[in-house]
Design a protein around this motif. Structure first.
Motif, short mmCIF file in Angstrom:
data_model
loop_
_atom_site.label_atom_id
_atom_site.label_comp_id
_atom_site.label_asym_id
_atom_site.label_seq_id
_atom_site.Cartn_x
_atom_site.Cartn_y
_atom_site.Cartn_z
N LYS B 21 0.85 -1.18 0.00
CA LYS B 21 0.00 0.00 0.00
C LYS B 21 0.89 1.24 0.00
CE LYS B 21 -3.82 2.03 2.54
NZ LYS B 21 -4.77 1.94 3.63
N VAL B 22 0.81 2.01 -1.06
CA VAL B 22 1.59 3.24 -1.17
C VAL B 22 0.65 4.41 -1.46
CG1 VAL B 22 3.81 2.22 -1.80
CG2 VAL B 22 2.10 2.60 -3.56
N ASP B 23 -0.56 4.24 -0.92
CA ASP B 23 -1.62 5.24 -1.04
C ASP B 23 -1.24 6.61 -0.52
OD1 ASP B 23 -3.47 3.72 -2.20
OD2 ASP B 23 -4.79 3.51 -0.47
N SER B 24 -0.27 6.69 0.36
CA SER B 24 0.01 7.97 1.00
C SER B 24 0.90 8.88 0.16
CB SER B 24 0.64 7.75 2.38
OG SER B 24 1.92 7.18 2.24
N PHE B 25 1.52 8.32 -0.91
CA PHE B 25 2.36 9.20 -1.74
C PHE B 25 2.30 8.91 -3.23
CE2 PHE B 25 5.81 6.15 -2.51
CZ PHE B 25 5.68 5.27 -1.44
N LEU B 26 1.72 7.74 -3.62
CA LEU B 26 1.77 7.38 -5.04
C LEU B 26 0.44 7.26 -5.75
CD1 LEU B 26 3.86 6.75 -7.27
CD2 LEU B 26 3.57 4.32 -6.74
N ASN B 27 -0.56 6.67 -5.10
CA ASN B 27 -1.78 6.44 -5.90
C ASN B 27 -3.12 6.74 -5.22
OD1 ASN B 27 -1.62 4.17 -4.30
ND2 ASN B 27 -0.95 2.83 -5.98
N HIS B 28 -3.10 7.61 -4.23
CA HIS B 28 -4.38 8.17 -3.76
C HIS B 28 -4.05 9.59 -3.30
CE1 HIS B 28 -8.28 8.81 -2.28
NE2 HIS B 28 -8.19 8.27 -1.08
N GLN B 29 -3.21 9.68 -2.28
CA GLN B 29 -2.53 10.95 -2.04
C GLN B 29 -1.22 10.89 -2.83
OE1 GLN B 29 -2.29 13.56 1.73
NE2 GLN B 29 -0.66 12.09 1.99
N ILE B 30 -0.86 11.99 -3.46
CA ILE B 30 0.31 12.01 -4.34
C ILE B 30 1.28 13.09 -3.89
CG2 ILE B 30 1.02 12.71 -6.68
CD1 ILE B 30 -1.43 11.20 -7.71
N ASP B 31 2.55 12.73 -3.78
CA ASP B 31 3.59 13.70 -3.48
C ASP B 31 4.14 14.22 -4.81
OD1 ASP B 31 5.92 15.06 -3.01
OD2 ASP B 31 6.73 13.61 -1.59
N PRO B 32 3.80 15.44 -5.19
CA PRO B 32 4.20 15.92 -6.52
C PRO B 32 5.71 16.06 -6.68
CG PRO B 32 3.10 17.68 -5.30
CD PRO B 32 3.00 16.44 -4.46
N TYR B 33 6.44 16.29 -5.58
CA TYR B 33 7.90 16.40 -5.69
C TYR B 33 8.51 15.05 -6.05
CZ TYR B 33 7.58 21.06 -3.96
OH TYR B 33 7.27 22.39 -3.84
N LEU B 34 8.06 14.00 -5.37
CA LEU B 34 8.55 12.66 -5.67
C LEU B 34 8.21 12.28 -7.11
CD1 LEU B 34 9.85 10.00 -4.67
CD2 LEU B 34 7.53 9.23 -4.11
N LEU B 35 6.98 12.58 -7.53
CA LEU B 35 6.56 12.22 -8.88
C LEU B 35 7.35 12.98 -9.93
CD1 LEU B 35 3.64 10.51 -9.59
CD2 LEU B 35 4.58 10.71 -7.31
N ASP B 36 7.68 14.22 -9.64
CA ASP B 36 8.53 15.00 -10.53
C ASP B 36 9.89 14.33 -10.68
OD1 ASP B 36 10.50 17.21 -11.24
OD2 ASP B 36 8.63 18.30 -11.43
N GLU B 37 10.45 13.89 -9.56
CA GLU B 37 11.75 13.19 -9.59
C GLU B 37 11.66 11.88 -10.36
OE1 GLU B 37 14.76 14.25 -8.51
OE2 GLU B 37 13.80 16.16 -8.10
N ILE B 38 10.55 11.19 -10.19
CA ILE B 38 10.34 9.94 -10.93
C ILE B 38 10.27 10.22 -12.44
CG2 ILE B 38 8.54 8.20 -11.41
CD1 ILE B 38 8.08 8.09 -8.33
#
Lengths: 188, 188
Positions: B21-38
């Motif tokens: 479960k990575v709901d807290s940063f990837l697929n329900h709540q999203i951390d835009p900084y991490l996603l930008d780095e990805i």
């Protein structure tokens, strides 16, 4: 937002039944540069409001929301339209009537990601009847959070959603408001 | 990708049934900084390949794809899981079996947005059985486009998807490969 309006006039298609198709840059194929600019615009509009989270609804709100969230320096939460097995029952729920798809659906947000200390900016691609936005507003209320406002990419000014939400005292900022669609032409 | 692995260890939850479960940063709540780095990481991995479009699947692939697309300087296309009234019949379709949701669903992309001159990077949040990725691969084939490769955020290395896709000669780059989940602990 002039860049957006120019793009709508260039690539948007006004179809019968007051449908505007912007599939080529906003909600099927996505132009990431335009979306980044849209995110920046929402940041400029809502930066003074101490927003703690951006809230949107899957799917077409996500790409918009993630750029707005990035500029505001806060997380994005996207509401889900159906119950996923990976989310527990620990959810806020609201029922939404979709005129486009002629159906009712549930909108759900995990209680882990909205709390009464949050100050929420709702964003979405379209505002027409306002039903999806209302569903999100209800979820914000249910969570006991504050609603900073609603940021919309394209508002259909000839439908009731904008009037409805503004009459509730909600700050609604739409980057392009379409006043009329006639014979395949789009007017702001 | 060390930033991602650290975040998975910090905020990911290993649940029964090999669910992470990575709901807290990837697929329900999203951390835009991490996603930008990805997105930046996928750009670094695939920048030499003349990618013309990034292709993903709603909903959790969108936030990942839009940053990858932005860095690559190309549009993002997201496949839809159900037929929307706003898309005509002019679509490529593939059937996907979801193990998580225990159901079959159709994946659709408008023919307007994938052509035989495209060179496609597929991205998604998870690779487990590989069924969703295979659905997208089939759509790329149907369009007569070239497949540059597949970028995955989290691969479950103990499931068959990665082996299956790589045995087809497809370049698959996963930013974090989980080798094992045991007693609530996650191992790479």
């Amino acid at each position: 937002m002039e860049l957006l309006k120019a793009r709508i006039l260039k690539d948007g298609k006004a179809l019968d039944g007051n449908i505007i198709k912007v599939d080529s840059f906003l909600n099927h194929q996505i132009d990431p540069y335009l979306l980044d600019e849209i995110g920046k615009e929402f940041y400029e509009l809502f930066r003074s409001g101490n927003v703690t989270k951006v809230l949107t609804i899957e799917s077409s709100g996500i790409a918009i929301g993630v750029f707005a969230a990035k500029y505001l320096g806060v997380p994005l939460v996207f509401a889900k339209k159906t119950m996923s097995l990976n989310i527990d029952d620990n959810v806020y729920t609201s029922v939404v009537h979709s005129y486009t798809k002629k159906t009712l659906y549930d909108v759900k947000v995990s209680k882990d990601y909205l709390t009464e200390s949050d100050n929420i900016l709702i964003v979405d691609d379209f505002l027409a009847n306002g039903q999806a936005a209302l569903g999100l507003v209800n979820i914000v209320k249910e969570a006991g959070a504050r609603l900073e406002g609603i940021g919309i990419v394209i508002e259909k000014g000839f439908q009731d959603g904008g009037r409805l939400l503004r009459s509730m005292g909600i700050r609604v900022e739409s980057l392009a408001i379409i006043s009329q669609m006639k014979n395949g032409e789009i007017f702001f």
